[in-house]
Write a protein that holds these residues in place. Structure first.
Motif, PDB file in Angstrom:
ATOM      1  N   GLU A  79       0.839  -1.207   0.000  1.00 34.52           N
ATOM      2  CA  GLU A  79       0.000   0.000   0.000  1.00 34.52           C
ATOM      3  C   GLU A  79       0.873   1.255   0.000  1.00 34.52           C
ATOM      4  OE1 GLU A  79      -3.585  -0.011   2.821  1.00 34.52           O
ATOM      5  OE2 GLU A  79      -2.329  -1.679   3.539  1.00 34.52           O
ATOM      6  N   ALA A  80       1.899   1.226   0.841  1.00 30.62           N
ATOM      7  CA  ALA A  80       2.801   2.375   0.946  1.00 30.62           C
ATOM      8  C   ALA A  80       3.474   2.650  -0.383  1.00 30.62           C
ATOM      9  CB  ALA A  80       3.842   2.121   2.034  1.00 30.62           C
ATOM     10  N   SER A  81       3.935   1.595  -1.038  1.00 38.34           N
ATOM     11  CA  SER A  81       4.602   1.754  -2.321  1.00 38.34           C
ATOM     12  C   SER A  81       3.655   2.326  -3.374  1.00 38.34           C
ATOM     13  CB  SER A  81       5.155   0.396  -2.784  1.00 38.34           C
ATOM     14  OG  SER A  81       5.866   0.544  -3.975  1.00 38.34           O
ATOM     15  N   GLU A  82       2.433   1.844  -3.382  1.00 39.58           N
ATOM     16  CA  GLU A  82       1.445   2.345  -4.348  1.00 39.58           C
ATOM     17  C   GLU A  82       1.185   3.841  -4.154  1.00 39.58           C
ATOM     18  OE1 GLU A  82      -3.293   1.937  -5.224  1.00 39.58           O
ATOM     19  OE2 GLU A  82      -2.255   0.107  -4.609  1.00 39.58           O
ATOM     20  N   LEU A  83       1.042   4.267  -2.905  1.00 40.32           N
ATOM     21  CA  LEU A  83       0.776   5.687  -2.636  1.00 40.32           C
ATOM     22  C   LEU A  83       1.992   6.553  -2.955  1.00 40.32           C
ATOM     23  CD1 LEU A  83      -1.324   5.466   0.634  1.00 40.32           C
ATOM     24  CD2 LEU A  83      -2.120   6.080  -1.647  1.00 40.32           C
ATOM     25  N   ALA A  84       3.184   6.075  -2.599  1.00 36.77           N
ATOM     26  CA  ALA A  84       4.399   6.833  -2.901  1.00 36.77           C
ATOM     27  C   ALA A  84       4.589   6.953  -4.410  1.00 36.77           C
ATOM     28  CB  ALA A  84       5.614   6.180  -2.256  1.00 36.77           C
ATOM     29  N   GLN A  85       4.233   5.897  -5.141  1.00 37.32           N
ATOM     30  CA  GLN A  85       4.326   5.938  -6.600  1.00 37.32           C
ATOM     31  C   GLN A  85       3.329   6.943  -7.171  1.00 37.32           C
ATOM     32  OE1 GLN A  85       6.687   4.206  -8.588  1.00 37.32           O
ATOM     33  NE2 GLN A  85       5.932   5.727 -10.035  1.00 37.32           N
ATOM     34  N   ARG A  86       2.122   6.981  -6.609  1.00 32.74           N
ATOM     35  CA  ARG A  86       1.123   7.973  -7.044  1.00 32.74           C
ATOM     36  C   ARG A  86       1.642   9.393  -6.804  1.00 32.74           C
ATOM     37  NH1 ARG A  86      -4.425   6.433  -7.661  1.00 32.74           N
ATOM     38  NH2 ARG A  86      -4.758   4.246  -7.118  1.00 32.74           N
ATOM     39  N   ALA A  87       2.252   9.602  -5.641  1.00 33.78           N
ATOM     40  CA  ALA A  87       2.804  10.921  -5.326  1.00 33.78           C
ATOM     41  C   ALA A  87       3.916  11.276  -6.317  1.00 33.78           C
ATOM     42  CB  ALA A  87       3.330  10.952  -3.892  1.00 33.78           C
ATOM     43  N   TYR A  88       4.780  10.305  -6.612  1.00 38.95           N
ATOM     44  CA  TYR A  88       5.856  10.534  -7.573  1.00 38.95           C
ATOM     45  C   TYR A  88       5.278  10.916  -8.936  1.00 38.95           C
ATOM     46  CZ  TYR A  88       9.622   9.715 -10.842  1.00 38.95           C
ATOM     47  OH  TYR A  88      10.533   9.869 -11.843  1.00 38.95           O
ATOM     48  N   ASP A  89       4.286  10.164  -9.379  1.00 37.41           N
ATOM     49  CA  ASP A  89       3.668  10.434 -10.687  1.00 37.41           C
ATOM     50  C   ASP A  89       3.057  11.831 -10.722  1.00 37.41           C
ATOM     51  OD1 ASP A  89       4.441   7.896 -11.481  1.00 37.41           O
ATOM     52  OD2 ASP A  89       2.447   7.007 -11.156  1.00 37.41           O
ATOM     53  N   LYS A  90       2.432  12.243  -9.627  1.00 36.66           N
ATOM     54  CA  LYS A  90       1.853  13.592  -9.552  1.00 36.66           C
ATOM     55  C   LYS A  90       2.969  14.641  -9.594  1.00 36.66           C
ATOM     56  CE  LYS A  90      -2.441  12.904  -7.066  1.00 36.66           C
ATOM     57  NZ  LYS A  90      -3.375  13.956  -6.735  1.00 36.66           N
ATOM     58  N   GLY A  91       4.042  14.372  -8.865  1.00 36.24           N
ATOM     59  CA  GLY A  91       5.168  15.293  -8.863  1.00 36.24           C
ATOM     60  C   GLY A  91       5.787  15.430 -10.238  1.00 36.24           C
ATOM     61  N   LYS A  92       5.931  14.311 -10.914  1.00 34.52           N
ATOM     62  CA  LYS A  92       6.520  14.327 -12.253  1.00 34.52           C
ATOM     63  C   LYS A  92       5.616  15.065 -13.232  1.00 34.52           C
ATOM     64  CE  LYS A  92       9.029  11.383 -15.421  1.00 34.52           C
ATOM     65  NZ  LYS A  92       9.571  10.047 -15.660  1.00 34.52           N
ATOM     66  N   ALA A  93       4.321  14.793 -13.154  1.00 34.11           N
ATOM     67  CA  ALA A  93       3.365  15.461 -14.052  1.00 34.11           C
ATOM     68  C   ALA A  93       3.363  16.972 -13.820  1.00 34.11           C
ATOM     69  CB  ALA A  93       1.966  14.898 -13.856  1.00 34.11           C
ATOM     70  N   GLY A  94       3.521  17.382 -12.573  1.00 29.32           N
ATOM     71  CA  GLY A  94       3.530  18.798 -12.243  1.00 29.32           C
ATOM     72  C   GLY A  94       4.921  19.409 -12.225  1.00 29.32           C
ATOM     73  N   GLN A  95       5.922  18.631 -12.623  1.00 29.22           N
ATOM     74  CA  GLN A  95       7.322  19.065 -12.632  1.00 29.22           C
ATOM     75  C   GLN A  95       7.744  19.587 -11.256  1.00 29.22           C
ATOM     76  OE1 GLN A  95       7.560  21.770 -15.970  1.00 29.22           O
ATOM     77  NE2 GLN A  95       7.680  20.084 -17.421  1.00 29.22           N
ATOM     78  N   ASN A  96       7.291  18.898 -10.208  1.00 29.69           N
ATOM     79  CA  ASN A  96       7.635  19.265  -8.842  1.00 29.69           C
ATOM     80  C   ASN A  96       8.748  18.330  -8.374  1.00 29.69           C
ATOM     81  OD1 ASN A  96       7.785  19.602  -6.040  1.00 29.69           O
ATOM     82  ND2 ASN A  96       5.630  20.181  -5.909  1.00 29.69           N
ATOM     83  N   GLN A  97       9.983  18.809  -8.474  1.00 28.88           N
ATOM     84  CA  GLN A  97      11.140  17.978  -8.168  1.00 28.88           C
ATOM     85  C   GLN A  97      11.226  17.622  -6.686  1.00 28.88           C
ATOM     86  OE1 GLN A  97      14.136  20.546  -9.981  1.00 28.88           O
ATOM     87  NE2 GLN A  97      14.408  19.016 -11.602  1.00 28.88           N
ATOM     88  N   ILE A  98      10.725  18.475  -5.821  1.00 30.14           N
ATOM     89  CA  ILE A  98      10.756  18.176  -4.388  1.00 30.14           C
ATOM     90  C   ILE A  98       9.852  16.985  -4.089  1.00 30.14           C
ATOM     91  CG2 ILE A  98      10.172  19.049  -2.084  1.00 30.14           C
ATOM     92  CD1 ILE A  98      11.176  21.814  -3.106  1.00 30.14           C
ATOM     93  N   VAL A  99       8.648  16.997  -4.642  1.00 26.86           N
ATOM     94  CA  VAL A  99       7.733  15.868  -4.460  1.00 26.86           C
ATOM     95  C   VAL A  99       8.336  14.606  -5.059  1.00 26.86           C
ATOM     96  CG1 VAL A  99       5.499  14.914  -5.194  1.00 26.86           C
ATOM     97  CG2 VAL A  99       5.621  17.226  -4.265  1.00 26.86           C
ATOM     98  N   MET A 100       8.938  14.741  -6.224  1.00 25.80           N
ATOM     99  CA  MET A 100       9.570  13.583  -6.852  1.00 25.80           C
ATOM    100  C   MET A 100      10.667  13.020  -5.949  1.00 25.80           C
ATOM    101  SD  MET A 100       9.821  15.026 -10.768  1.00 25.80           S
ATOM    102  CE  MET A 100      10.970  13.750 -11.295  1.00 25.80           C
ATOM    103  N   GLY A 101      11.501  13.884  -5.410  1.00 19.82           N
ATOM    104  CA  GLY A 101      12.590  13.440  -4.544  1.00 19.82           C
ATOM    105  C   GLY A 101      12.091  12.773  -3.276  1.00 19.82           C
ATOM    106  N   GLN A 102      11.101  13.377  -2.632  1.00 23.87           N
ATOM    107  CA  GLN A 102      10.554  12.789  -1.407  1.00 23.87           C
ATOM    108  C   GLN A 102       9.921  11.433  -1.695  1.00 23.87           C
ATOM    109  OE1 GLN A 102       7.931  15.911  -0.066  1.00 23.87           O
ATOM    110  NE2 GLN A 102       9.550  16.926   1.096  1.00 23.87           N
ATOM    111  N   SER A 103       9.225  11.350  -2.805  1.00 29.20           N
ATOM    112  CA  SER A 103       8.590  10.087  -3.181  1.00 29.20           C
ATOM    113  C   SER A 103       9.635   9.013  -3.471  1.00 29.20           C
ATOM    114  CB  SER A 103       7.707  10.281  -4.417  1.00 29.20           C
ATOM    115  OG  SER A 103       6.708  11.232  -4.175  1.00 29.20           O
ATOM    116  N   LEU A 104      10.678   9.392  -4.196  1.00 28.63           N
ATOM    117  CA  LEU A 104      11.740   8.433  -4.508  1.00 28.63           C
ATOM    118  C   LEU A 104      12.417   7.923  -3.239  1.00 28.63           C
ATOM    119  CD1 LEU A 104      13.330  10.120  -7.647  1.00 28.63           C
ATOM    120  CD2 LEU A 104      12.184   7.887  -7.580  1.00 28.63           C
TER     121      LEU A 104
END
Length: 182
Positions: A79-104
């Motif tokens: 579950e945690a991995s699925e949510l973190a992946q969703r957050a990463y995808d949102k960060g990438k779509a919005g070009q939010n590198q901080i969200v991408m980094g935290q998710s990674l």
């Protein structure tokens, strides 16, 4: 937080972004003091007030990251991995590198815990250059990154490398502290 939350319905703020922020902040505080099981329920409430049905599209990625961290601590890794992946995808779509980094970072730690070392290596390979883009040299987060590399090496059975990386992580952390005191 609990007292403030009790006023939300009478003020007309139930199921609003204001309520979600209150619940999320409350949950993060509880998680930080080791009350993760209680925190998970409150963070879930925050997310539920923002999501539309079972759709996470309306939920900001920071909520998903916080919730993923809590689920990970509770060993609900898929579950945690699925949510973190969703957050990463949102960060990438919005070009939010901080969200991408935290998710990674969250995804990496989950992969290490699940003993998916190839995945963890790939995630760290993506995270490293991203961190160098968004953070100044000497930032304490580089000690965190090195600690995760040490955990990966330990998981792979490379104790010597894990020890070397752990020493590097401590040195990086100490240097970051010294830099901030100067």
């Amino acid at each position: 937080y609990e007292r403030a939350a009790s006023f939300l319905p009478s003020l007309g703020y139930e199921d609003t972004v204001t309520a979600a922020n209150l619940f999320s902040n409350w949950a993060v505080e509880l998680d930080q003091i080791g009350r993760t099981l209680e925190a998970e329920k409150i963070e879930k409430r925050a997310i539920m007030s923002l999501q539309e049905g079972n759709n996470f599209e309306a939920v900001p990625p920071n909520y998903l990251i916080d919730y993923a961290k809590m689920l990970s601590k509770l060993n609900r890794l898929d579950e945690a991995s699925e949510l973190a992946q969703r957050a990463y995808d949102k960060g990438k779509a919005g070009q939010n590198q901080i969200v991408m980094g935290q998710s990674l970072l969250v995804l990496t730690r989950i992969a290490i815990t699940q003993k998916k070392f190839d995945r963890a290596t790939a995630l760290l390979s993506e995270l490293d250059p991203l961190m160098h883009q968004i953070l100044p040299p000497g930032h304490y987060a580089f000690s965190v990154l090195t600690t995760d590399r040490a955990m990966l090496a330990l998981g792979q059975g490379n104790i010597t490398r894990a020890m070397d990386l752990s020493s590097q992580a401590v040195a990086l952390g100490e240097a970051a502290i010294a830099k901030n005191k100067a």
